[in-house]
Design an enzyme around this catalytic site. Structure first.
Site, PDB file in Angstrom:
ATOM      1  N   LYS A 209      16.724   2.455  70.683  1.00  0.00           N
ATOM      2  CA  LYS A 209      15.958   2.629  69.440  1.00  0.00           C
ATOM      3  C   LYS A 209      14.500   2.173  69.616  1.00  0.00           C
ATOM      4  CE  LYS A 209      14.713   3.030  65.268  1.00  0.00           C
ATOM      5  NZ  LYS A 209      14.767   4.229  64.466  1.00  0.00           N
ATOM      6  N   CYS A 263       8.168   1.999  61.074  1.00  0.00           N
ATOM      7  CA  CYS A 263       8.951   2.090  62.318  1.00  0.00           C
ATOM      8  C   CYS A 263       8.060   2.118  63.550  1.00  0.00           C
ATOM      9  CB  CYS A 263       9.809   3.348  62.285  1.00  0.00           C
ATOM     10  SG  CYS A 263      10.831   3.413  60.822  1.00  0.00           S
TER      11      CYS A 263
HETATM   12  N1  SAJ Z   1       1.300  10.439  64.021  1.00  0.00           N
HETATM   13  C1  SAJ Z   1       0.082  10.799  64.562  1.00  0.00           C
HETATM   14  N2  SAJ Z   1       0.032  11.849  65.438  1.00  0.00           N
HETATM   15  C2  SAJ Z   1       1.150  12.547  65.778  1.00  0.00           C
HETATM   16  C3  SAJ Z   1       2.400  12.170  65.240  1.00  0.00           C
HETATM   17  C4  SAJ Z   1       2.443  11.107  64.358  1.00  0.00           C
HETATM   18  O1  SAJ Z   1      -0.951  10.185  64.272  1.00  0.00           O
HETATM   19  O2  SAJ Z   1       1.014  13.507  66.559  1.00  0.00           O
HETATM   20  C5  SAJ Z   1       1.372   9.290  63.101  1.00  0.00           C
HETATM   21  C6  SAJ Z   1       1.812   9.654  61.687  1.00  0.00           C
HETATM   22  O3  SAJ Z   1       0.733  10.131  60.930  1.00  0.00           O
HETATM   23  C7  SAJ Z   1       2.342   8.324  61.193  1.00  0.00           C
HETATM   24  C8  SAJ Z   1       2.953   7.711  62.456  1.00  0.00           C
HETATM   25  O4  SAJ Z   1       2.372   8.400  63.545  1.00  0.00           O
HETATM   26  O5  SAJ Z   1       1.279   7.487  60.757  1.00  0.00           O
HETATM   27  C9  SAJ Z   1       4.469   7.811  62.544  1.00  0.00           C
HETATM   28  O6  SAJ Z   1       4.912   9.087  62.092  1.00  0.00           O
HETATM   29  P1  SAJ Z   1       6.077   9.909  62.827  1.00  0.00           P
HETATM   30  O7  SAJ Z   1       6.218  11.196  62.134  1.00  0.00           O
HETATM   31  O8  SAJ Z   1       5.832   9.937  64.285  1.00  0.00           O
HETATM   32  O9  SAJ Z   1       7.367   8.996  62.678  1.00  0.00           O
HETATM   33  P2  SAJ Z   1       8.109   8.238  61.453  1.00  0.00           P
HETATM   34  O10 SAJ Z   1       7.597   6.843  61.380  1.00  0.00           O
HETATM   35  O11 SAJ Z   1       8.093   9.049  60.218  1.00  0.00           O
HETATM   36  O12 SAJ Z   1       9.616   8.237  62.033  1.00  0.00           O
HETATM   37  C10 SAJ Z   1       9.866   7.678  63.330  1.00  0.00           C
HETATM   38  C11 SAJ Z   1      10.682   8.706  64.141  1.00  0.00           C
HETATM   39  N3  SAJ Z   1      10.748   8.254  65.532  1.00  0.00           N
HETATM   40  C12 SAJ Z   1      10.437   9.095  66.554  1.00  0.00           C
HETATM   41  O13 SAJ Z   1      10.077  10.231  66.395  1.00  0.00           O
HETATM   42  C13 SAJ Z   1      10.598   8.553  67.948  1.00  0.00           C
HETATM   43  C14 SAJ Z   1      12.085   8.828  63.545  1.00  0.00           C
HETATM   44  O14 SAJ Z   1      12.902   9.671  64.348  1.00  0.00           O
HETATM   45  C15 SAJ Z   1      12.742   7.442  63.416  1.00  0.00           C
HETATM   46  O15 SAJ Z   1      14.037   7.520  62.833  1.00  0.00           O
HETATM   47  C16 SAJ Z   1      11.859   6.589  62.501  1.00  0.00           C
HETATM   48  O16 SAJ Z   1      10.582   6.454  63.142  1.00  0.00           O
HETATM   49  C17 SAJ Z   1      12.522   5.227  62.340  1.00  0.00           C
HETATM   50  O17 SAJ Z   1      13.063   4.989  61.246  1.00  0.00           O
HETATM   51  O18 SAJ Z   1      12.557   4.459  63.308  1.00  0.00           O
END
Ligand code: SAJ
Length: 409
Positions: A209, A263
């Site tokens: 995780k 997360c």
């Molecule tokens: N972000 C960027 N650029 C990107 C992708 C994301 O700046 O190309 C930013 C987003 O705007 C946000 C942050 O990253 O601020 C996180 O967003 P996210 O969409 O990557 O992830 P979360 O926090 O919504 O969900 C993550 C997911 N983990 C992964 O993809 C490895 C999800 O599968 C997990 O279940 C979740 O964390 C968790 O609960 O741990």
């Protein structure tokens, strides 16, 4: 009918409870917040998540899901409570251990306990030891020759905004204190998951995780660092990434104003805390992503120096597109700081919230009202509503676009 008691009715526990209830389980949901308990028992949901409201309404009406203030006897227990960071960036496990203390009196021989909360390596064994102390009458796995209880760790992996789909479709990884514990835990997920349910040991599952979210953080840090390098070189980062990604082995993520949510911006610190000497890249990625917000604030200050007295309008406060979640949001942090830096000069637009969050000294405007302001526009979140804005509406404004939807070439 098999029964499951799910402790924590938040972003993970409630969807899991609803999906299990829709697949033949009798579910007892438990939360320490009496408002959450009442809301769920009314067939409503205390969070925003597509498709969850209809599902909860149905399973509550069917009598398959009821919410309670304390754990009820069941075949299986799932702990899905928050594990935030302390002020000195260490994992705070109090809610997990409180949940274990609350469920201990309800345990019976034959029960399975699954921990889903993001946790440092060793937490599942610590949970086992705590339960062993509270219930010396029960044989615990790895301690008793014929254990009465099975104990496993299974991280949640669902993406906010797609939780119901991902709960069913994603592969799961179940780590047991023993192999028999992994089997017992896997049986729960196999009752509703279409993805594969993989078995491993508890420590591996715990680190899986943390590794997943640290991987994403490191990759986003690369994109954010490149965006600052490109800016210094006078190169448009969005074309740069689009072109670099045409290489068959390059796949750069999208820069933004920093990384938020509860997360990806949090979990890497669990790794750094446990292995500070080794986790150098992971720590640096956190620092790069945090620094990106400082960089954006600097861009706004530079624009304000060139246009003294110009109004500043921030578009978006949420931690990512099309959600209402403001937790650990770099957009909110940037807006708060700008509102303090330029008293009376800043307004914000966030279509997903009804009133300005505490500590933000700026008025909350509708999109139309925000777009009518002159001066400096700071695009912080790529909400669909902002993507739809005709670029002609930005004419004459100084636009700082952290997401590449208003200025990308
Ligand atoms: N972000 C960027 N650029 C990107 C992708 C994301 O700046 O190309 C930013 C987003 O705007 C946000 C942050 O990253 O601020 C996180 O967003 P996210 O969409 O990557 O992830 P979360 O926090 O919504 O969900 C993550 C997911 N983990 C992964 O993809 C490895 C999800 O599968 C997990 O279940 C979740 O964390 C968790 O609960 O741990």
């Amino acid at each position: 009918m098999k029964t499951v008691c799910i402790i924590g009715l938040g972003y993970v526990g409630l969807p899991t409870a609803a999906v299990a209830a829709s697949r033949g389980w009798r579910v007892f949901g438990v939360d320490t917040n009496p408002q959450h308990v009442d809301t769920v028992n009314d067939g409503r949901i205390p969070i925003v998540e597509p498709d969850l409201d209809g599902l909860v309404r149905k399973v509550v009406a069917d009598g398959a899901l009821t919410a309670h203030a304390a754990p009820q006897q069941a075949d299986l227990f799932v702990i899905a409570v928050p594990t935030p960071l302390t002020a000195d960036r260490r994992p705070m496990l109090d809610h997990v251990f409180d949940a274990a203390r609350a469920l201990a009196p309800a345990l019976r021989p034959g029960n399975t306990v699954i921990l889903e909360s993001t946790s440092p390596v060793g937490t599942t064994h610590a949970l086992r030891d705590l339960l062993a102390g509270l219930r010396p009458d029960l044989g615990m796995p790895g301690r008793a020759a014929r254990p009465d209880i099975a104990l496993a760790y299974c991280p949640e992996r669902v993406l906010p905004g797609r939780v119901i789909t991902e709960l069913v479709e994603n592969d799961r990884c179940v780590g047991g204190v023993t192999a028999a514990c992994a089997e017992a835990g896997a049986a729960f997920y196999e009752s509703f998951a279409r993805g594969e349910v993989l078995r491993t040991d508890a420590a591996t599952a715990e680190l899986v995780k943390l590794t997943e979210n640290a991987f994403r953080d490191v990759n986003i840090a690369f994109a954010n660092e490149i965006s600052m390098v490109a800016a210094r070189a006078g190169v448009d980062v969005w074309s740069l990434i689009r072109l670099a990604n045409r290489h068959p082995r390059v796949n750069i993520l999208q820069p933004g104003p920093g990384v938020g949510g509860h997360c990806v911006a949090v979990d890497p610190w669990f790794i750094v805390d446990a292995a500070p000497e080794e986790a150098r890249l992971i720590r640096t990625a956190r620092e790069v992503n945090d620094h990106k917000a400082v960089h954006v604030r600097g861009l706004v200050h530079a624009a304000a120096r060139a246009m003294p007295g110009a109004p500043i309008t921030c578009f978006g406060l949420a931690f990512k597109a099309d959600v209402d979640d403001l937790r650990e949001s770099p957009a909110l942090e940037i807006a708060r700081q700008l509102a303090d830096d330029f008293p009376g000069g800043v307004a914000v637009v966030e279509p997903h919230v009804a009133r300005p969050p505490p500590g933000l000294a700026a008025p909350l405007l509708g999109l139309e009202e925000g777009l009518q302001r002159p001066g400096i526009f700071v695009l912080l979140v790529d909400h669909a509503a902002f993507r739809r804005t005709p670029l002609v509406r930005l004419k004459g404004r100084h636009v700082i676009d952290t997401r590449g939807i208003w200025t990308a070439r």
